[in-house]
Scaffold this active site. Structure first.
Site, short mmCIF file in Angstrom:
data_model
loop_
_atom_site.label_atom_id
_atom_site.label_comp_id
_atom_site.label_asym_id
_atom_site.label_seq_id
_atom_site.Cartn_x
_atom_site.Cartn_y
_atom_site.Cartn_z
N ASP A 202 -53.34 35.50 -82.98
CA ASP A 202 -53.20 36.59 -83.89
C ASP A 202 -51.77 36.70 -84.41
O ASP A 202 -50.94 36.63 -83.28
CB ASP A 202 -53.67 37.85 -83.49
CG ASP A 202 -53.70 39.06 -84.40
OD1 ASP A 202 -54.62 38.98 -85.22
OD2 ASP A 202 -52.87 39.86 -84.53
N ASN B 138 -46.68 42.13 -94.26
CA ASN B 138 -47.11 42.38 -95.68
C ASN B 138 -46.49 43.20 -96.36
O ASN B 138 -46.21 43.45 -97.65
CB ASN B 138 -48.87 42.31 -95.76
CG ASN B 138 -49.25 41.02 -95.84
OD1 ASN B 138 -48.60 40.20 -96.56
ND2 ASN B 138 -50.54 40.90 -95.72
N HIS C 71 -47.67 40.56 -100.55
CA HIS C 71 -48.62 39.58 -100.17
C HIS C 71 -48.45 38.04 -100.34
O HIS C 71 -48.99 37.17 -99.81
CB HIS C 71 -50.03 39.93 -101.02
CG HIS C 71 -50.72 41.03 -100.31
ND1 HIS C 71 -51.34 41.43 -99.35
CD2 HIS C 71 -50.60 42.45 -101.18
CE1 HIS C 71 -51.76 42.69 -99.12
NE2 HIS C 71 -51.44 43.47 -100.28
N ASP D 296 -48.87 35.34 -97.49
CA ASP D 296 -49.59 33.96 -97.73
C ASP D 296 -48.87 32.78 -97.37
O ASP D 296 -49.23 31.98 -96.55
CB ASP D 296 -50.28 33.86 -99.29
CG ASP D 296 -51.28 34.79 -99.59
OD1 ASP D 296 -51.77 35.67 -98.71
OD2 ASP D 296 -51.55 35.02 -100.82
N GLU E 161 -55.35 37.32 -90.57
CA GLU E 161 -54.21 36.66 -89.78
C GLU E 161 -54.66 36.10 -88.45
O GLU E 161 -53.63 35.91 -87.74
CB GLU E 161 -53.07 37.60 -89.51
CG GLU E 161 -53.30 38.84 -88.55
CD GLU E 161 -54.07 39.95 -89.48
OE1 GLU E 161 -54.09 41.25 -88.71
OE2 GLU E 161 -54.81 39.72 -90.39
#
Length: 317
Positions: free
Chosen positions: A184, A192, A197, A201, A228
């Site tokens: 994780d 974020n 975003h 990404d 994630e």
């Protein structure tokens, strides 16, 4: 077209070769079955005119041999030349691999018509073969795309689920251990929220590439598990081995030095749960997932940026 002319009567062969040459074809004359079989392999003709009655064998046996020499996707039309016109001989010729018959004496008009018909069939068949290859290539690409995560370029959840089931069954047969890591990205929501975003990404793509590049065994699989979260399947790997790989992955991601001001570590890090158990018919593979997930939960609640395993590791004395 290159046309193999298998005819033992000299005069008939000369007539056939002259007709073919006048139509722009290249005749390859043969007088018996042995010569025809050798010429077929050497010349790779586009069409075969094959006399049924030959001095060393019959045309049916030659046709059977020629068909056996062809590759799976190849096809060379075979037209029998014969004075026999009973149903049994025609059926035998077709069964041997022939495609059509010409009755002697051969009519120039009929011969040219049959050759043109065979040319059309060859063209259509070639088009179909090309189309089949394109479809096969497209299907392979679709299968590949259906197993790849669109964002990160590594295996997606579907591919992971299928691979885990497959490895579980294989491990069940071999009796070896199957290792699994659940990873994780620590405090990814904060990342974020701060950077947006698009940056999120990009971060996931870098983490995925870091995981995939660090795995050095061909059978290991890194996949995007969701959001994630990432997962790594480690075939034939004990718990100790899984922990070792997990620590390498954790260090590799930290070494990317992706800035994360809202993390206590200052960079993007991973929490990893490691598990490894031998497969069993009495135990579903979900048990391995559950143990890795529980270990991941402990890693996150113990401060993140660390590896936890599902049970105390017993070292040999």
């Amino acid at each position: 077209m290159k046309i193999l002319v298998v005819e033992d009567t000299q005069s008939s062969q000369l007539v056939l070769c002259e007709i073919l040459a006048q139509q722009g074809h290249t005749p390859i004359p043969c007088h018996d079955g042995g010569e025809a079989m050798a010429a077929f392999a050497r010349e790779k003709p586009d069409l075969v005119l094959l006399d049924v009655v030959l001095p060393d064998t019959d045309g049916f046996q030659v046709a059977t041999y020629l068909r056996q020499q062809e590759a799976q996707e190849d096809w060379t039309p075979i037209i029998f030349l014969t004075v026999l016109n009973n149903d049994e001989d025609m059926a035998r010729g077709i069964a041997a691999g022939g495609d059509d018959y010409l009755f002697k004496p051969v009519s120039e008009v009929v011969l040219n018509a049959k050759i043109r018909a065979m040319q059309r069939i060859i063209q259509m068949r070639t088009s179909l073969v090309v189309l089949a290859r394109r479809l096969d290539s497209a299907n392979r690409e679709l299968r590949r795309l259906s197993s790849v995560d669109g964002l990160t370029g590594i295996a997606n959840r579907r591919h992971f689920d299928e691979s885990l089931e497959r490895e579980w069954r294989r491990t069940n047969r071999t009796g070896s251990d199957l290792g699994l890591l659940l990873c994780d990205v620590d405090l990814f929501k904060r990342f974020n929220d701060r950077f947006g975003h698009q940056a999120g990404d990009d971060c996931l793509r870098l983490v995925a590439r870091g995981l995939a590049d660090t795995l050095d065994r061909g059978g290991d699989l890194a996949a995007r598990y969701g959001g994630e979260e990432f997962a790594v399947i480690l075939p034939d790997t004990s718990l100790g081995g899984a922990i070792f790989v997990a620590e390498r992955l954790r260090q590799a991601v930290a070494a990317l030095r992706i800035a994360h001001p809202d993390s206590p570590h200052g960079v993007v890090t991973l929490s990893i749960g490691a598990a490894s158990i031998p497969a069993s018919r009495d135990t579903p593979c979900q048990s391995l997932l559950r143990q890795a997930d529980e270990a991941l939960y402990r890693a996150k609640h113990a401060g993140r940026n660390r590896v936890q395993h599902h049970a105390p590791l017993t070292l040999p004395s």
